[in-house]
Design an enzyme around this catalytic site. Structure first.
Site, PDB file in Angstrom:
ATOM      1  CG  ASP A   1      37.807  81.001  18.372  1.00  0.00           C
ATOM      2  OD1 ASP A   1      38.207  81.292  19.347  1.00  0.00           O
ATOM      3  OD2 ASP A   1      38.001  81.005  17.275  1.00  0.00           O
TER       4      ASP A   1
ATOM      5  CG  HIS B   1      38.175  78.315  21.565  1.00  0.00           C
ATOM      6  ND1 HIS B   1      38.829  78.416  20.438  1.00  0.00           N
ATOM      7  CD2 HIS B   1      37.592  77.192  21.342  1.00  0.00           C
ATOM      8  CE1 HIS B   1      38.244  77.378  19.640  1.00  0.00           C
ATOM      9  NE2 HIS B   1      37.531  76.886  20.118  1.00  0.00           N
TER      10      HIS B   1
END
Ligand SMILES: *[C@@H]1O[C@H](CO)[C@@H](O)[C@H](O)[C@H]1NC(C)=O
Ligand SMILES: *[C@@H]1O[C@H](CO)[C@@H](O)[C@H](O)[C@H]1NC(C)=O
Ligand SMILES: *[C@@H]1O[C@H](CO)[C@@H](O)[C@H](O)[C@H]1NC(C)=O
Ligand SMILES: *[C@@H]1O[C@H](CO)[C@@H](O)[C@H](O)[C@H]1NC(C)=O
Ligand SMILES: *[C@@H]1O[C@H](CO)[C@@H](O)[C@H](O)[C@H]1NC(C)=O
Ligand SMILES: *[C@@H]1O[C@H](CO)[C@@H](O)[C@H](O)[C@H]1NC(C)=O
Ligand SMILES: CC(=O)N[C@H]1CO[C@H](CO)[C@@H](O)[C@@H]1O
Length: 427
Positions: free
Chosen positions: A243, A266
């Site tokens: 993430d 991310h």
């Protein structure tokens, strides 16, 4: 890729990393960019305490707390080399004052998911909980040892119940002056580090990794989330996660992030912001410099909820918050296999763009400078490589993208731009 290979890669970019295995001194230099404000000095320590290990999986939390109390106010607490420590109790370590924690061994948090759900420290933002709270004045943690969150059981549990409260491995809570790293962080149940109500903290030489061994992914494993904190530096670190590599949550100001190698993430994200109706979120004066980003959904990212309630997933809903994002710079980036080189959205969590435009975000975005990026995207967004979607031109302005030498595997470099009042694409 091994830590040393990542270091070589960063070096080839003109970046530097601490050499693995070398325990660096405190008072590390902040470079190549200076911090927004000078970091306070940390005077030498005058006494030493060793943390006893019970062995055989018995809880060492009482040993840790007693060593910290004994050596608080000017001491140096050592977690011995080749020693395994177990933590089965949530530890409040926010009383620290001029103390060093040198972690040479390995500290593992028990996989007792019932205990931690009931006893981990709770923070209001996004239901965050932490295994421990580390804070106080002039606190240094280093030693190249390991903190291990025993994440696998949590990854499997989360797949069954998304409302399970997975602890964050490291809670830096109310720390004023301090350094963190070099250190290894492994298998966090969710985010690796949250920084709350803190100022003047340097993270340097943090090595993050932990993949699920089952079919259930290790989700929401952000490297860092900063919240209500100012003058924080994150540098010289390698992040292998799933993430955000780093995420600037509400009221993060004067944050410098430099010399990172991020893989599988991310991206480096402002937000999400505007999640809580009528709350004011401020993120300003952020500098992100010298980043290598691979196998990621994004590089430079700003995510803001729209003015209308929206649901992203069972455990993530929001919209209707106020505030501003201002003076954000991303400079000197290399990407590979990244879906969006740049993604700015004010419609986070809302798939219906008509609805998003009907209820524009009340959180403004302005003065965003993204410059000097090169590399190739994953091709997932072909022919696009970037997207800037605002909910209204009244709330989104002065977004500059300069010297973006990024192409898709097909050689295209298209951008989607919606409702941005002024954006500049310069060669
Ligand atoms: C980099 O991320 C990919 C997933 O995107 C993963 O398969 C690979 O193992 C990661 N590399 C390292 C060194 O962890
Ligand atoms: C963030 O800062 C704003 C402006 O000072 C303040 O109104 C708001 O309550 C702060 N938010 C949090 C979560 O502390
Ligand atoms: C904006 O951020 C830059 C760092 O990128 C900093 O040097 C500058 O002082 C900031 N501007 C303001 C007005 O604070
Ligand atoms: C990206 O992921 C692939 C596997 O999916 C891996 O071989 C490669 O090493 C990763 N890149 C980096 C820089 O870690
Ligand atoms: C936080 O908890 C509430 C109540 O259980 C839930 O509705 C919400 O989705 C949770 N949010 C997150 C981010 O876990
Ligand atoms: C999107 O929102 C608009 C405006 O509220 C509404 O008319 C439309 O039905 C929505 N579309 C979908 C697919 O829900
Ligand atoms: C206020 C405004 O200009 N809104 C526009 C935002 O973008 C959508 C999609 O391009 C337009 O339909 C809106 O008119």
């Amino acid at each position: 890729m091994k830590f040393t290979q990542a270091a070589t890669l960063l070096l080839s970019l003109g970046l530097s990393l601490p050499v693995e295995g070398i325990t660096r001194a405190r008072n590390q230099a902040v470079a190549p960019k200076p911090p927004f404000r000078p970091l306070p000095d940390s005077p030498p320590r005058t006494k030493t305490c060793h943390v006893k290990a019970n062995k055989n999986g018995k809880d060492d939390a009482p040993n840790i707390l007693s060593a910290l109390k004994e050596c608080n106010n000017g001491g140096h607490v050592i977690f011995d080399k080749d020693t395994e420590y177990t933590v089965a109790t949530a530890m409040d370590m926010t009383f620290l004052n001029h103390v060093d924690l040198e972690i040479l061994g390995k500290i593992t948090f028990t996989p007792d998911t019932d205990y931690w759900q009931a006893n981990a420290f709770r923070h209001t933002f996004q239901n965050a909980t932490t295994f421990f709270n580390l804070g106080g004045t002039d606190v240094n943690l280093y030693g190249s040892g390991e903190l291990n969150g025993n994440g696998q059981i949590w990854y499997d549990l989360y797949a069954k119940d998304p409302l399970v409260l997975r602890p964050i491995l490291v809670g830096i809570i109310g720390m004023h002056g301090g350094t963190f790293g070099p250190i290894k962080l492994r298998y966090s149940p969710q985010w690796y580090t949250i920084v709350v109500d803190s100022t003047d903290v340097l993270f340097d030489g943090v090595d993050i990794s932990g993949y699920s061994k089952s079919a259930h992914e290790a989700k929401n494993t952000d490297g860092w989330d900063t919240y209500r904190s100012s003058n924080i530096v994150i540098q010289n670190s390698v992040i292998n996660n799933g993430d955000d590599c780093v995420s600037f949550k509400p009221n993060s100001t004067e944050i410098l992030v430099q010399n990172l190698h991020c893989n599988g993430s991310h991206g480096i994200s402002v937000g999400s912001l505007g999640q809580y109706k009528d709350e004011v979120d401020i993120v300003e004066n952020i500098l992100v410099y010298n980043i290598a980003m691979y196998n990621s959904s994004n590089m430079a990212r700003i995510k803001v909820w729209p003015g209308v309630p929206s649901a992203l997933s069972t455990d993530l809903q929001g919209g209707g918050g106020l505030g501003s994002v201002r003076n954000i710079t991303y400079d000197n980036m290399v990407i590979g296999n990244v879906d969006w080189a740049i993604e700015v959205t004010q419609c986070y969590g809302q798939k219906n763009l008509t609805l998003c435009n009907q209820f524009p975000s009340k959180l403004t975005i302005s003065d965003v400078f993204i410059r000097n990026m090169k590399g190739v995207t994953s091709g997932k967004r072909n022919p696009n490589v970037g997207t800037i979607v605002c909910s209204s031109p009244n709330v989104c302005s002065n977004i500059y993208a300069t010297n973006i030498d990024v192409k898709s595997p097909k050689g295209t470099n298209d951008f989607i731009c919606t409702n941005v009042s002024v954006s500049y694409f310069l060669p």
